[in-house]
Design a protein around this motif. Structure first.
Motif, PDB file in Angstrom:
ATOM      1  N   TYR A 162       6.802  -2.790  24.081  1.00  0.00           N
ATOM      2  CA  TYR A 162       7.138  -4.148  24.516  1.00  0.00           C
ATOM      3  C   TYR A 162       6.147  -5.134  23.917  1.00  0.00           C
ATOM      4  N   ARG A 163       4.864  -4.801  23.986  1.00  0.00           N
ATOM      5  CA  ARG A 163       3.804  -5.633  23.413  1.00  0.00           C
ATOM      6  C   ARG A 163       2.767  -4.734  22.755  1.00  0.00           C
ATOM      7  N   VAL A 164       2.152  -5.219  21.681  1.00  0.00           N
ATOM      8  CA  VAL A 164       1.113  -4.484  20.961  1.00  0.00           C
ATOM      9  C   VAL A 164      -0.017  -5.455  20.642  1.00  0.00           C
ATOM     10  N   LYS A 165      -1.234  -5.000  20.858  1.00  0.00           N
ATOM     11  CA  LYS A 165      -2.386  -5.822  20.507  1.00  0.00           C
ATOM     12  C   LYS A 165      -3.509  -4.908  20.045  1.00  0.00           C
ATOM     13  N   SER A 166      -4.217  -5.323  19.000  1.00  0.00           N
ATOM     14  CA  SER A 166      -5.293  -4.518  18.432  1.00  0.00           C
ATOM     15  C   SER A 166      -6.583  -5.316  18.397  1.00  0.00           C
ATOM     16  N   THR A 167      -7.663  -4.563  18.391  1.00  0.00           N
ATOM     17  CA  THR A 167      -8.975  -5.169  18.195  1.00  0.00           C
ATOM     18  C   THR A 167      -9.769  -4.257  17.274  1.00  0.00           C
ATOM     19  N   VAL A 168     -10.647  -4.859  16.484  1.00  0.00           N
ATOM     20  CA  VAL A 168     -11.465  -4.103  15.544  1.00  0.00           C
ATOM     21  C   VAL A 168     -12.917  -4.203  15.988  1.00  0.00           C
ATOM     22  N   LEU A 169     -13.548  -3.044  16.110  1.00  0.00           N
ATOM     23  CA  LEU A 169     -14.949  -2.968  16.504  1.00  0.00           C
ATOM     24  C   LEU A 169     -15.783  -2.599  15.287  1.00  0.00           C
ATOM     25  N   LYS A 170     -16.972  -3.091  15.224  1.00  0.00           N
ATOM     26  CA  LYS A 170     -17.873  -2.793  14.114  1.00  0.00           C
ATOM     27  C   LYS A 170     -19.069  -1.989  14.625  1.00  0.00           C
ATOM     28  N   ASP A 171     -19.549  -1.093  13.793  1.00  0.00           N
ATOM     29  CA  ASP A 171     -20.788  -0.343  14.004  1.00  0.00           C
ATOM     30  C   ASP A 171     -20.868   0.350  15.358  1.00  0.00           C
ATOM     31  N   GLN A 184      -7.259  -2.346  34.654  1.00  0.00           N
ATOM     32  CA  GLN A 184      -6.194  -3.258  34.244  1.00  0.00           C
ATOM     33  C   GLN A 184      -6.099  -4.355  35.293  1.00  0.00           C
ATOM     34  N   LYS A 185      -6.098  -5.581  34.842  1.00  0.00           N
ATOM     35  CA  LYS A 185      -5.969  -6.710  35.770  1.00  0.00           C
ATOM     36  C   LYS A 185      -4.852  -7.617  35.295  1.00  0.00           C
ATOM     37  N   LYS A 186      -3.963  -7.960  36.221  1.00  0.00           N
ATOM     38  CA  LYS A 186      -2.915  -8.915  35.899  1.00  0.00           C
ATOM     39  C   LYS A 186      -3.280 -10.234  36.565  1.00  0.00           C
ATOM     40  N   PHE A 224      -3.689  -9.576  26.909  1.00  0.00           N
ATOM     41  CA  PHE A 224      -2.336  -9.957  26.510  1.00  0.00           C
ATOM     42  C   PHE A 224      -2.014 -11.280  27.187  1.00  0.00           C
ATOM     43  N   ASP A 225      -1.871 -12.329  26.402  1.00  0.00           N
ATOM     44  CA  ASP A 225      -1.519 -13.634  26.952  1.00  0.00           C
ATOM     45  C   ASP A 225      -0.015 -13.703  27.199  1.00  0.00           C
ATOM     46  N   ASN A 226       0.392 -14.572  28.118  1.00  0.00           N
ATOM     47  CA  ASN A 226       1.806 -14.788  28.462  1.00  0.00           C
ATOM     48  C   ASN A 226       2.522 -13.480  28.783  1.00  0.00           C
ATOM     49  N   PHE A 227       1.906 -12.667  29.610  1.00  0.00           N
ATOM     50  CA  PHE A 227       2.496 -11.401  30.024  1.00  0.00           C
ATOM     51  C   PHE A 227       3.248 -11.645  31.319  1.00  0.00           C
ATOM     52  N   ILE A 228       4.569 -11.838  31.216  1.00  0.00           N
ATOM     53  CA  ILE A 228       5.359 -12.216  32.384  1.00  0.00           C
ATOM     54  C   ILE A 228       6.279 -11.095  32.850  1.00  0.00           C
ATOM     55  N   TYR A 229       6.085  -9.886  32.335  1.00  0.00           N
ATOM     56  CA  TYR A 229       6.942  -8.760  32.711  1.00  0.00           C
ATOM     57  C   TYR A 229       6.584  -8.328  34.131  1.00  0.00           C
ATOM     58  N   GLN A 238      -0.971 -15.857  33.705  1.00  0.00           N
ATOM     59  CA  GLN A 238       0.035 -14.963  33.142  1.00  0.00           C
ATOM     60  C   GLN A 238      -0.550 -14.082  32.041  1.00  0.00           C
ATOM     61  N   ALA A 239      -1.714 -13.488  32.318  1.00  0.00           N
ATOM     62  CA  ALA A 239      -2.372 -12.631  31.340  1.00  0.00           C
ATOM     63  C   ALA A 239      -2.584 -11.242  31.921  1.00  0.00           C
ATOM     64  N   LEU A 240      -2.580 -10.261  31.051  1.00  0.00           N
ATOM     65  CA  LEU A 240      -2.915  -8.887  31.405  1.00  0.00           C
ATOM     66  C   LEU A 240      -4.199  -8.548  30.663  1.00  0.00           C
TER      67      LEU A 240
END
Length: 176
Positions: free
Chosen positions: A136-145, A83-85, A158-163, A90-92
């Motif tokens: 607080y925040r949710v983000k998904s990604t779809v992988l193929k094959d 994990q990198k902030k 996560f963009d604009n992660f200011i927490y 302001q991204a995680l």
């Protein structure tokens, strides 16, 4: 409403035959116990108790049946690598690996990262429960094959992660 529609369409398009068989089993179980309650209509209290237990039983049969099928048929392993902030943008950034440990190739995998706020000293009981169960925040990604015995390295940002306080990160994956 749109997100519910997307969720239902995602599952309809990707569930296996064994998943539909579980749904039919739960429906058949629910219907049989409802018929039993119809025969017990002269004993109203007993019929209502059986109906309430029927709803609870069917819910748990479906929930644990789906988890069992998911564990046996679509087994996979998701690990958070780093994990990198980034303070300048302001991204995680979350780096993770997903490994297919099942006997089948996956056509689609949906990986969801959820960030939950940790408890703060000034939080009330209701606020603490809200932070524990509502992300607080949710983000998904779809992988193929994702073929069997294959591991992929992926990233979610996560963009604009200011927490600024502590948070908990949870990853969930569903592969079909």
């Amino acid at each position: 409403m749109e997100s519910l529609k997307k969720l239902v369409l995602f599952y309809i398009n990707h569930l296996y035959l064994v998943d539909y068989m579980l749904i039919l089993l739960v429906f058949f179980l629910f219907t049989c116990i409802c018929f039993l309650c119809v025969f017990l209509r002269h004993r109203t209290i007993i019929a209502l108790i059986i109906m309430a237990l029927n709803i609870v039983l069917c819910f748990f049969v479906f929930l644990y049946g789906y988890k069992f099928i998911d564990y046996q048929v679509r087994s996979r392993h998701t690990t958070i690598s780093e994990q990198k902030k980034m303070h300048n943008s302001q991204a995680l950034i979350i780096d993770f690996t997903i490994a297919n440990t099942s006997k089948h190739n996956f056509k689609t995998c949906k990986v969801t990262a959820k960030i939950y706020k940790d408890k703060l000293p000034q939080d009330t009981f209701l606020t603490e429960m809200k932070h524990r169960f509502i992300p607080y925040r949710v983000k998904s990604t779809v992988l193929k094959d994702l073929n069997k015995s294959m591991t992929q390295f992926q990233r979610i940002a996560f963009d604009n992660f200011i927490y600024e306080n502590n948070y908990t990160l949870r990853m969930k994956s569903e592969c079909f």
